[in-house]
Motif scaffolding. Sequence first.
Motif, PDB file in Angstrom:
ATOM      1  N   TRP A 151      -4.422  -1.430  -7.646  1.00 31.93           N
ATOM      2  CA  TRP A 151      -4.629  -0.138  -7.001  1.00 31.93           C
ATOM      3  C   TRP A 151      -5.938   0.524  -7.417  1.00 31.93           C
ATOM      4  CZ3 TRP A 151      -1.858   3.184  -3.621  1.00 31.93           C
ATOM      5  CH2 TRP A 151      -0.718   2.605  -3.051  1.00 31.93           C
ATOM      6  N   HIS A 189      -5.956   0.589  -1.175  1.00 34.24           N
ATOM      7  CA  HIS A 189      -4.528   0.921  -1.138  1.00 34.24           C
ATOM      8  C   HIS A 189      -4.297   2.380  -0.747  1.00 34.24           C
ATOM      9  CE1 HIS A 189      -3.076  -2.888  -2.754  1.00 34.24           C
ATOM     10  NE2 HIS A 189      -4.030  -2.833  -3.661  1.00 34.24           N
ATOM     11  N   ASN A 221       0.819  -1.216   0.000  1.00 29.43           N
ATOM     12  CA  ASN A 221       0.000   0.000   0.000  1.00 29.43           C
ATOM     13  C   ASN A 221       0.854   1.267   0.000  1.00 29.43           C
ATOM     14  OD1 ASN A 221      -2.263  -1.625   0.097  1.00 29.43           O
ATOM     15  ND2 ASN A 221      -2.487  -1.478   2.312  1.00 29.43           N
TER      16      ASN A 221
END
Length: 477
Positions: free
Chosen positions: A288, A294, A107
């Motif tokens: 993502w 994320h 992340n």
Amino acid sequence: MRSTTLKSQMLLGPITMLQSTSAQSTTVWYAPPPTLTNNLTFALTGPGTNGFIYNTSSPSNAPYNYCNMPHALSTPQNYPFPDLDNFELIYVELTHRHHKRTPYSSNMFPREDVNWDCSNTELKFYGESKGSGWDANRIWWKTYQDPLNPLRIEQWHGNCQFPQETKGGLEDSRRHGKDLYMLYGERLRLLPKKPDNSTVFRVTSNVITSQVAGALLQGMYPLAQNTGVLQQYPTIDSLQPAYPCPAADAIRSSILDEPRWKEHLERSKPLFAKLDDLSGIDPNDSGWHVSWDHYFDAISSRMCHQIPLPCKIGDPSTCVAKDVAETVLRLGQWEYAYLWRDSEKSLAYSSLRFGIFLNELNGHIKVIMDGDESVKYRHNVAHDGSISMFLSALQVDEMVWPGMGAELVIEVWRDLKNRAAAGKNGKRIRVLWGGKVLKSSSPDLGELDMISAEKFGAYLKGLIGEGAREVMEKCGY
């Protein structure tokens, strides 16, 4: 109020394969009420964060603090004490998310503009040979990058593990443990003065839960030096479920293909583009861009530790603005509300993916109902996904992203005055979410405040079948 049975959900499009001829759920999904959390227009345009706190773990009266969620305390203002002349607490099973941590490496941006400093923590990791007459060296991890390693990355992430509990997270864990002992030890006299066979602590294979457990146990039992905690094999762990279940995977894929989910992604594309340009994330990286998970973790982790919002590498004047960060946080909240409650398929998913844990919980309560009160307290240190599935299964009225330390407590009480109304052996169930009585959208549960243990057990059995039979059959075991 809309409702659908799980049977009808199994007939929806791509998940027809989930039908079972020998077992069908009897528990019904009920839609949650509309709130700002599950309002997509508010998620996209705001303003603000609906009063939710993301920038400190200091105690407050706010009903939602992502950095350190409210939990049961030993004061009447923070714990709904029943009439103790009428009720006796005999069992508690508590499940909570770990406390605040560094973000997961998955992340983080390819290059970060700050370094995370964890030099104020030590992550112990060693083994001992029991009965050998010697103690192991208590080694601890020091994360570093060797300048001779050609794969090292400049402007990388610092000297932390990603993830790991930070100093603040460990302090919050210890405080949580102290609060729990003050309530369930000193006030309600359930906990023993030191850990024994009446107390069971459990973690997952993710090391951050063990880091939390160590600090939490120090808060609960400062004089205890060595405490064993349970951990299931990762491949069959019910607390952080990773056991194969194609049926559950198909339901999740179906939820992510629903028009409302696609709409929120489409409408937030301009925000994705702005953040991709700033962060260096590849716009074609599907991981993502299938959700806001994320970016939510990347931003909230900084905010909880008072680290400035990220700026573009090479252009420190271009940074994530406060209103942009708040939009990401609102979208994350909306996603959790949709995935775990608003989608009509959410109950089907959580009952399959978390059904093994629910079966264990039901079994623990049945032991108490049958008169074996030798184990009085179970404590599970888990993850946001664990708490989300638990809340989904209970059909909580307002679903939020379970923040750091988010706590769900199952209490079993003996009804001393009205045992017949309470059912078998006069046992009643109360469920606390964030220290308050949980309210379910299901009329079978309603306010989970001293309902009969049989009623609660019947609800869970309706979700998963006897001995989790439906979970086993639908998952292909």
